[in-house]
Scaffold this active site. Structure first.
Site, short mmCIF file in Angstrom:
data_model
loop_
_atom_site.label_atom_id
_atom_site.label_comp_id
_atom_site.label_asym_id
_atom_site.label_seq_id
_atom_site.Cartn_x
_atom_site.Cartn_y
_atom_site.Cartn_z
CG ASP A 106 44.53 14.70 -30.79
OD1 ASP A 106 44.36 13.56 -30.88
OD2 ASP A 106 44.03 15.71 -31.33
CE LYS A 157 37.11 16.38 -37.79
NZ LYS A 157 38.41 15.80 -38.14
CG ASP A 216 39.34 15.66 -28.93
OD1 ASP A 216 40.61 16.01 -28.94
OD2 ASP A 216 38.61 15.64 -29.99
N1 GDD Z 1 53.01 13.87 -37.90
C1 GDD Z 1 51.62 14.62 -38.37
N2 GDD Z 1 51.35 15.31 -39.32
N3 GDD Z 1 50.70 14.16 -37.27
C2 GDD Z 1 49.51 14.86 -37.70
C3 GDD Z 1 49.23 15.52 -38.93
C4 GDD Z 1 50.36 15.80 -39.91
O1 GDD Z 1 50.28 16.29 -40.81
N4 GDD Z 1 48.09 16.04 -38.93
C5 GDD Z 1 47.47 15.57 -37.81
N5 GDD Z 1 48.27 14.84 -36.93
C6 GDD Z 1 48.00 14.31 -35.77
C7 GDD Z 1 47.44 15.09 -34.78
O2 GDD Z 1 48.73 15.90 -33.95
C8 GDD Z 1 46.56 14.12 -34.06
O3 GDD Z 1 47.08 13.63 -32.91
C9 GDD Z 1 46.10 12.97 -34.79
O4 GDD Z 1 47.10 13.08 -35.91
C10 GDD Z 1 44.67 13.55 -35.49
O5 GDD Z 1 44.55 14.57 -35.82
P1 GDD Z 1 43.67 15.73 -35.71
O6 GDD Z 1 43.81 16.90 -36.61
O7 GDD Z 1 43.51 16.06 -34.33
O8 GDD Z 1 42.16 15.18 -36.12
P2 GDD Z 1 40.91 15.43 -35.57
O9 GDD Z 1 40.85 15.69 -33.95
O10 GDD Z 1 40.14 16.55 -36.09
O11 GDD Z 1 40.05 13.92 -35.92
C11 GDD Z 1 40.74 12.72 -35.42
O12 GDD Z 1 40.66 12.56 -34.23
C12 GDD Z 1 39.32 12.11 -33.76
C13 GDD Z 1 39.34 11.63 -32.40
O13 GDD Z 1 39.77 12.60 -31.57
C14 GDD Z 1 40.19 11.73 -36.65
O14 GDD Z 1 41.11 10.61 -36.69
C15 GDD Z 1 38.60 11.50 -36.20
O15 GDD Z 1 38.39 10.27 -37.14
C16 GDD Z 1 38.73 10.85 -34.90
O16 GDD Z 1 37.13 10.57 -34.31
MG MG Z 2 42.41 15.74 -32.58
#
Ligand code: GDD
Ligand code: MG
Length: 353
Positions: A106, A157, A216
């Site tokens: 994403d 976070k 993001d």
């Molecule tokens: N297959 C699968 N299954 N993918 C998943 C799942 C799941 O259950 N949950 C999340 N993802 C994928 C999302 O689609 C995304 O691309 C990625 O894993 C990260 O999950 P997010 O839910 O978007 O996390 P975030 O944005 O709150 O935080 C993450 O990204 C940040 C950077 O944008 C973390 O990795 C943070 O540490 C990081 O800084």
């Molecule tokens: Mg994300």
């Protein structure tokens, strides 16, 4: 491996009908930007970790694979595996031969993946994480670094005010196959909350600074901003629509098939998708219009997102910051207050004031 099984709840209602990885950024799905960048870095194979619905949407939209061999690894029905669970599940597909790249699907990021791999190979790391600097790190994974860029502490976070630095996890890692042994099987596992802190304790979590464009697209405002930044950074987006006497104010991205009515003014920062029909005396700036939408005469859009196949009637007054989801219909002369949101396939026939 590209993680793309999240639900993008903050992008509702636009994400009701598409996963985040298929959101168009300057008329190209985010996933395709990622495939392109991977292919240009010499990667030849990608595994998409998704849920069944996301797989359905990707198969339906068929973004170009840019020469990559692409396979799916699907979370079990109704049991999302988190951010580490899908890596464990794909262990037989990834194999143990060499370190591999994991990306959050994403993120739009201009990251040199070869450099990330090389950094990983030069150290004794189990995991090498791309790091970028942000103003407010509290909604990301934040690191505390030693002098040699070894990550001493990783906190996902942290509460505002308690972040150890402004360096965050950019959502791109290289992992050594030994990491498979740290991930429990058959359940949701968060790589950020369960695995990275554990690796950091062993001293084998390494940071690699990246300084290109990193975006993001969390919320709709950020989505609009992402389109603007990408439009500014890519020079070749201006196309020639079948225009009449419309005025184009750069920078814009207008799909070649777009029909533009007389005396319309498009731009700056207007992104108009495939087959969109725009009437006469229409003004569009700082907005994104998804494919197949129709905008009738005498409409002004500024700071608005118009979903796929949505229709806006003649002389409708759409306030700034409005989001019109896919297939919604705004009738003629309707006024919508700034910041209003219309859910998919709804018809609006009265003013929203
Ligand atoms: N297959 C699968 N299954 N993918 C998943 C799942 C799941 O259950 N949950 C999340 N993802 C994928 C999302 O689609 C995304 O691309 C990625 O894993 C990260 O999950 P997010 O839910 O978007 O996390 P975030 O944005 O709150 O935080 C993450 O990204 C940040 C950077 O944008 C973390 O990795 C943070 O540490 C990081 O800084
Ligand atoms: Mg994300």
């Amino acid at each position: 491996m590209i993680l793309a099984g999240g639900f993008a709840t903050r992008l509702r209602p636009l994400s009701c009908s598409r996963p985040k990885t298929l959101f168009p950024l300057v008329n190209k799905p985010l996933l395709q930007w990622t495939f392109e960048r991977l292919a240009n870095s010499g990667v030849d194979e990608a595994i998409l970790a998704v849920n069944a619905l996301t797989q359905f949407y990707i198969r339906q939209q068929k973004p170009s694979k840019c020469g990559l061999k692409v396979r799916f690894s699907i979370d079990p029905p109704k049991k999302p595996l988190g951010t580490a669970g899908p890596i464990k599940k794909a262990e037989p597909l990834i194999g143990h031969d060499e370190p591999f790249l994991v990306l959050n699907g994403d993120i739009f990021a201009d990251i040199d993946y070869q450099n990330l791999l090389n950094t990983h190979k030069k150290t004794n790391a189990l995991a090498t994480m791309a790091l970028c600097r942000v103003e407010d790190p509290s909604c990301f994974g934040v690191v505390e670094l030693c002098e040699d860029d070894c990550i001493k502490r990783f906190i996902e976070k942290p509460p505002k005010g308690q972040e150890p630095s402004n360096f965050i996890n950019a959502g791109a890692y290289v992992l050594s196959p030994e990491v498979f042994d740290l991930i429990p099987e058959n359940r949701a596992v968060s790589i950020e909350r369960e695995i990275f802190p554990q690796i950091a304790e062993t001293g084998r979590l390494v940071g690699c600074h990246v300084d290109g464009l990193w975006i993001d697209i969390g919320k709709p405002v950020e989505y609009l901003e992402a389109n603007k930044l990408i439009l500014d950074s890519v020079a070749h987006t201006i196309t020639n629509p079948q225009q009449t006497s419309a005025q184009i104010r750069s920078p814009v991205a207008i799909d070649p098939g777009v029909v533009l009515g007389e005396n319309s003014i498009i731009g700056p920062y207007a992104i108009i998708g495939q087959n969109v029909k725009i009437g006469k005396n229409v003004t569009i700036s700082h907005s994104v219009v998804f494919s197949d939408a129709e905008i009738a005469d005498d409409v002004t859009l500024s700071g608005v997102i118009v979903g796929e196949s949505a229709r806006i009637g003649r002389h409708a007054d759409i306030g700034s910051g409005c989001i019109i989801a896919d297939q919604a219909k705004i009738n003629e002369n309707v006024s919508m207050r700034a910041g209003s949101t219309v859910c998919p396939a709804k018809e609006i026939s009265q003013n929203i004031l």
